[in-house]
Write an enzyme that holds these catalytic residues in place. Sequence first.
Site, mmCIF file in Angstrom:
data_model
loop_
_atom_site.group_PDB
_atom_site.id
_atom_site.type_symbol
_atom_site.label_atom_id
_atom_site.label_comp_id
_atom_site.label_asym_id
_atom_site.label_seq_id
_atom_site.Cartn_x
_atom_site.Cartn_y
_atom_site.Cartn_z
ATOM 1 C CD GLU A 252 -1.877 2.303 1.306
ATOM 2 O OE1 GLU A 252 -1.724 3.029 0.291
ATOM 3 O OE2 GLU A 252 -1.796 2.714 2.455
ATOM 4 C CB CYS A 286 -1.444 7.127 1.429
ATOM 5 S SG CYS A 286 -2.752 6.153 2.218
#
Length: 485
Positions: A252, A286
């Site tokens: 990720e 993110c």
Amino acid sequence: MTLLDAQTWTGKILLDGWVDGGGGTAPSIEPATGEVLGTYGVASADDVRRAATRAAEAQREWAARKPEERAAVLRKAGELFEEHAEEIQGWIVRESGGIPPKAGLETHIAAGECFEAAALPTHPAGDVLATNEDRWSFARRRPVGVVSVIAPFNFPLILSIRAVAPALAVGNAVLLKPDPRTAVCGGVVLARVFEEAGLPAGLLSLLPGGGEIGAAVVEAPEVSVIAFTGSTAAGRKVGETASRLLKRAHLELGGNNALVVLPGTDVAKAASAGAFGAFMHQGQICMTSGRHIVHASLYEEYVAALAEKAQHLPVGDPKSGTVALGPIIDEKQLKRVDGIVQDAVQHGARLLAGGTNDGPYYQPTVLADVALDNPAWTEEIFGPVAPVVRYETLEEAAALVDGTDYALSVGILGEVGEAMRLADLVTSGKIHINEQTVSDEAQAPFGGFKASGNGSRIGGAAANLDAFTEIQWLTMRPDVAPYPF
């Protein structure tokens, strides 16, 4: 009871008990003030090897435990996150620089992750398959063995627990390497919670350290799966090593996420969503709304409204409880953020708000008319910066959304039918219609495509089972099968 009694963990790592780390010790630094909050132990590569060996031994007994026993540990861990939420939140505020509501979100989701994971031990463990032979045929899920979890600084508790909890629940052992900047709230907290929850020794090792320790937890022969959250550059290295060693890596990575404002959208609501998506936790997420793509008919009104929001958001020490933005995590990141902003202005962007800092506090910044080849548009800034461009047609909006190496999260604000059409035109791991780009729930799949990662590998029963189990084919006959030899 104090969960984080310093006498337990100061200067120690967790390796079959709290012991001195071979890498010595390091200070936990408060980014808002530079104050030393405590001292944690640093692991060595030899510590990782010993932890991996011990984990493989402990895992076999843990996987053989009754499902209800593993579930009970996960439920207790969730209860402990709730019981000690205030104490844990204090560390998140001071060590990660997050405001109190952000810290509250982390402990809330951490408890939810444990409660969701507690259902995994009793989840159906496979399928009965059709077969052309006189036998029973099954596909059954088995734990992978030892999982390494490498977590970042920005949401240190959530981004650790969302892999640690399901990995343990389905019968694995875990090596946890938190970011050194948040080794307590992203590492010690989890170690202490599971220790108090009754997790047997050896199943969760806490191994803080830098790149050498990251490499060691990937390369340890006992490790089968790596769950990594962090930068795209670091993730590529993890993926390359894992591929060479024939291990699975769930990556990720970064994001440069688009927030699209469709024609006819309520600009006040859109600016509110845009400000939250761009400035929450100083843009150090993110999923941050890092690119604002606004229809030409609303463009000037939107940038003015967003700048007005930015100019009135209080910035300062999150301990005060009166600010919306806290500090940037460290001086290196602060200089990077400011360098990108100043470069954008030098190349023609209009600076409508921010662009300055007071010590570690960077003001929420709005950049209009950003060139599409400028780093402020093409790169993940990881700071409180909102670059804005305009578009005319839906196809142009789609091209702008996809005109980046990243594909993690997209928010689309406006008329639902038009938003649905745009959603079908773009590539992204997550799409949120009439919401900004930052969202996460324990029961929902999470992940990105392209440079944002290798798909939804975390969240929800399906993704977690795929991430942390292997499928084994098993057949069974009533008697030994006849063969022609």
